[in-house]
Scaffold this motif. Structure first.
Motif, PDB file in Angstrom:
ATOM      1  N   TRP A 127       0.818  -1.214   0.000  1.00 24.90           N
ATOM      2  CA  TRP A 127       0.000   0.000   0.000  1.00 24.90           C
ATOM      3  C   TRP A 127       0.854   1.267   0.000  1.00 24.90           C
ATOM      4  O   TRP A 127       0.800   2.072  -0.914  1.00 24.90           O
ATOM      5  CB  TRP A 127      -0.914  -0.030   1.216  1.00 24.90           C
ATOM      6  CG  TRP A 127      -1.924   1.057   1.308  1.00 24.90           C
ATOM      7  CD1 TRP A 127      -1.704   2.363   1.660  1.00 24.90           C
ATOM      8  CD2 TRP A 127      -3.324   0.946   1.053  1.00 24.90           C
ATOM      9  NE1 TRP A 127      -2.874   3.066   1.651  1.00 24.90           N
ATOM     10  CE2 TRP A 127      -3.891   2.222   1.282  1.00 24.90           C
ATOM     11  CE3 TRP A 127      -4.159  -0.101   0.671  1.00 24.90           C
ATOM     12  CZ2 TRP A 127      -5.262   2.476   1.146  1.00 24.90           C
ATOM     13  CZ3 TRP A 127      -5.523   0.151   0.538  1.00 24.90           C
ATOM     14  CH2 TRP A 127      -6.061   1.420   0.766  1.00 24.90           C
ATOM     15  N   GLY A 128       1.646   1.470   1.037  1.00 25.99           N
ATOM     16  CA  GLY A 128       2.468   2.676   1.147  1.00 25.99           C
ATOM     17  C   GLY A 128       3.948   2.373   1.193  1.00 25.99           C
ATOM     18  O   GLY A 128       4.743   3.187   1.678  1.00 25.99           O
ATOM     19  N   SER A 146       2.037  -7.591   1.153  1.00 21.73           N
ATOM     20  CA  SER A 146       0.918  -6.741   1.536  1.00 21.73           C
ATOM     21  C   SER A 146       0.030  -6.510   0.305  1.00 21.73           C
ATOM     22  O   SER A 146      -0.284  -7.454  -0.416  1.00 21.73           O
ATOM     23  CB  SER A 146       1.437  -5.446   2.159  1.00 21.73           C
ATOM     24  OG  SER A 146       0.400  -4.766   2.850  1.00 21.73           O
ATOM     25  N   TYR A 147      -0.369  -5.269   0.023  1.00 20.04           N
ATOM     26  CA  TYR A 147      -1.217  -5.022  -1.145  1.00 20.04           C
ATOM     27  C   TYR A 147      -0.512  -5.469  -2.432  1.00 20.04           C
ATOM     28  O   TYR A 147      -1.164  -5.818  -3.417  1.00 20.04           O
ATOM     29  CB  TYR A 147      -1.573  -3.540  -1.204  1.00 20.04           C
ATOM     30  CG  TYR A 147      -2.795  -3.194  -2.026  1.00 20.04           C
ATOM     31  CD1 TYR A 147      -3.915  -4.024  -2.035  1.00 20.04           C
ATOM     32  CD2 TYR A 147      -2.835  -2.022  -2.772  1.00 20.04           C
ATOM     33  CE1 TYR A 147      -5.029  -3.701  -2.777  1.00 20.04           C
ATOM     34  CE2 TYR A 147      -3.952  -1.688  -3.516  1.00 20.04           C
ATOM     35  CZ  TYR A 147      -5.055  -2.526  -3.520  1.00 20.04           C
ATOM     36  OH  TYR A 147      -6.167  -2.197  -4.258  1.00 20.04           O
ATOM     37  N   LEU A 192      -2.411   3.903   7.489  1.00 13.23           N
ATOM     38  CA  LEU A 192      -1.790   3.578   6.208  1.00 13.23           C
ATOM     39  C   LEU A 192      -1.486   4.858   5.452  1.00 13.23           C
ATOM     40  O   LEU A 192      -2.333   5.742   5.341  1.00 13.23           O
ATOM     41  CB  LEU A 192      -2.692   2.671   5.366  1.00 13.23           C
ATOM     42  CG  LEU A 192      -2.997   1.289   5.926  1.00 13.23           C
ATOM     43  CD1 LEU A 192      -3.893   0.508   4.964  1.00 13.23           C
ATOM     44  CD2 LEU A 192      -1.726   0.512   6.219  1.00 13.23           C
ATOM     45  N   ARG A 193      -0.287   4.935   4.915  1.00 13.39           N
ATOM     46  CA  ARG A 193       0.149   6.103   4.159  1.00 13.39           C
ATOM     47  C   ARG A 193      -0.440   6.074   2.750  1.00 13.39           C
ATOM     48  O   ARG A 193      -0.558   5.030   2.129  1.00 13.39           O
ATOM     49  CB  ARG A 193       1.678   6.078   4.089  1.00 13.39           C
ATOM     50  CG  ARG A 193       2.335   7.208   3.318  1.00 13.39           C
ATOM     51  CD  ARG A 193       3.836   7.022   3.385  1.00 13.39           C
ATOM     52  NE  ARG A 193       4.550   7.957   2.528  1.00 13.39           N
ATOM     53  CZ  ARG A 193       5.871   7.948   2.365  1.00 13.39           C
ATOM     54  NH1 ARG A 193       6.605   7.030   3.011  1.00 13.39           N
ATOM     55  NH2 ARG A 193       6.452   8.833   1.583  1.00 13.39           N
ATOM     56  N   LEU A 243      -5.341  -6.356   9.183  1.00 16.60           N
ATOM     57  CA  LEU A 243      -5.721  -5.375   8.167  1.00 16.60           C
ATOM     58  C   LEU A 243      -6.848  -5.867   7.258  1.00 16.60           C
ATOM     59  O   LEU A 243      -7.485  -5.063   6.580  1.00 16.60           O
ATOM     60  CB  LEU A 243      -4.498  -4.996   7.317  1.00 16.60           C
ATOM     61  CG  LEU A 243      -3.323  -4.372   8.075  1.00 16.60           C
ATOM     62  CD1 LEU A 243      -2.234  -3.945   7.107  1.00 16.60           C
ATOM     63  CD2 LEU A 243      -3.779  -3.188   8.927  1.00 16.60           C
ATOM     64  N   TYR A 282       2.524  -6.970  10.337  1.00 20.71           N
ATOM     65  CA  TYR A 282       3.868  -6.399  10.210  1.00 20.71           C
ATOM     66  C   TYR A 282       4.959  -7.277  10.827  1.00 20.71           C
ATOM     67  O   TYR A 282       6.143  -7.064  10.550  1.00 20.71           O
ATOM     68  CB  TYR A 282       3.896  -4.997  10.825  1.00 20.71           C
ATOM     69  CG  TYR A 282       3.019  -4.020  10.070  1.00 20.71           C
ATOM     70  CD1 TYR A 282       3.410  -3.515   8.827  1.00 20.71           C
ATOM     71  CD2 TYR A 282       1.777  -3.639  10.563  1.00 20.71           C
ATOM     72  CE1 TYR A 282       2.612  -2.638   8.110  1.00 20.71           C
ATOM     73  CE2 TYR A 282       0.960  -2.759   9.853  1.00 20.71           C
ATOM     74  CZ  TYR A 282       1.383  -2.263   8.632  1.00 20.71           C
ATOM     75  OH  TYR A 282       0.582  -1.407   7.925  1.00 20.71           O
TER      76      TYR A 282
END
Length: 289
Positions: free
Chosen positions: A44-45, A139-140, A202-203, A237, A267
């Protein structure tokens, strides 16, 4: 590790946008057929620099390993759009125009194109075997690599850890309303920025209209190459049964697949289970790439 691997910084172009990337390779000459390659994709970030420690491990094991920043993130250019009431662009060629640079938008469609851009580089780079390219995503980015693998036959093996694979159905109406706002220019800039629809912790700014139009699980149903899904048992998440597990259940119908969980939260896979997750990934690529 510098004596056993080499690093080369790159500027690539993804649909005209400059993408910052780095290629890690074993020191010395490539074998006759070229090095097998692993393309690493963050979430994601995340930034490519955060994946360099993974790339270094793969390179020390004999792979070419590439990291990169999605457009608008890290060392990659932002997307450029006309700003405000600028004149229409009705002539080709160089023009002077007031523009707005978009940064840190989470757009899975653009990101999938960036992954393909990097595949285009690896598949044509001297010293790399174009028939032995794998994707590793986290992650994403785990969802991104599965989606791309379902649409690009150059991908020969996949590892996706703690991945996000879907868009919450409860937000569909909101996403469609946002798509209507975008097309009418009801907010500026017309591409979401500054935390609009942001997710706490989340950034980046998610483009939920684009997310709702993109199915990573749909990509999973098309995957026909060996795929390892790694999840956090206590993933906070998303619901891993609706994401990683659902993707695994689709892929296993068409290709060799495995599903592994670590007894941790999201994480922790990057810290407590870094070594263990890397062993799983390395073993998977050794077997299938």
């Amino acid at each position: 590790m510098a004596d056993v691997i080499t690093r080369r910084d790159l500027n690539l172009f993804s649909e005209g946008t400059r993408i910052g990337a780095a290629l890690f390779t074993p020191a010395g000459d490539a074998p006759a057929g070229g090095f097998p390659a692993v393309l690493l994709c963050h979430g994601w970030g995340g930034l490519g620099a955060q994946l360099e420690r993974y790339a270094e491990v793969f390179a020390s094991d004999g792979y070419a390993a590439m990291v990169f920043d999605y457009r608008g993130w890290g060392l990659s250019d932002g997307r450029i759009i006309p700003d405000g009431d600028t004149p229409p662009l009705l002539e080709a060629g160089v023009q002077t125009l007031q523009v707005r640079v978009l940064r840190e938008t989470v757009d899975p469609i653009d990101r999938a194109e960036d992954v393909v851009t990097c595949l285009n580089f690896l598949g044509t780079e001297p010293g790399i075997d174009p028939n032995r390219i794998g994707l590793w995503g986290t992650s994403y980015g785990g969802g991104h690599v599965v989606h791309v693998a379902g649409h690009d036959e150059r991908v020969k093996a996949v590892v996706a850890q703690i991945g996000g694979f879907g868009f919450p159905p409860s937000y569909r109406d909101t996403a469609r309303a946002r798509a209507g706002d975008k097309v009418r220019g009801n907010f500026q800039p017309v591409v979401p920025q500054a935390g609009l629809d942001g997710v706490p912790g989340l950034r980046g700014t998610p483009d939920i209209a684009r997310m709702a139009a993109h199915s990573q699980l749909g990509g999973a149903a098309r995957v026909h190459v060996p795929t390892l899904i790694i999840d956090a048992e206590f993933e906070e998440l998303n619901n891993r049964l609706e994401h990683g597990w659902a993707a695994y259940m689709m892929i296993r119908q068409n290709a060799p697949a495995a599903y592994h969980t670590f007894p941790c939260k999201h994480y922790d896979v990057y810290s407590i289970y870094f070594d263990a997750s890397m062993r799983l990934a390395r073993d998977w690529f050794i077997k299938y790439l």
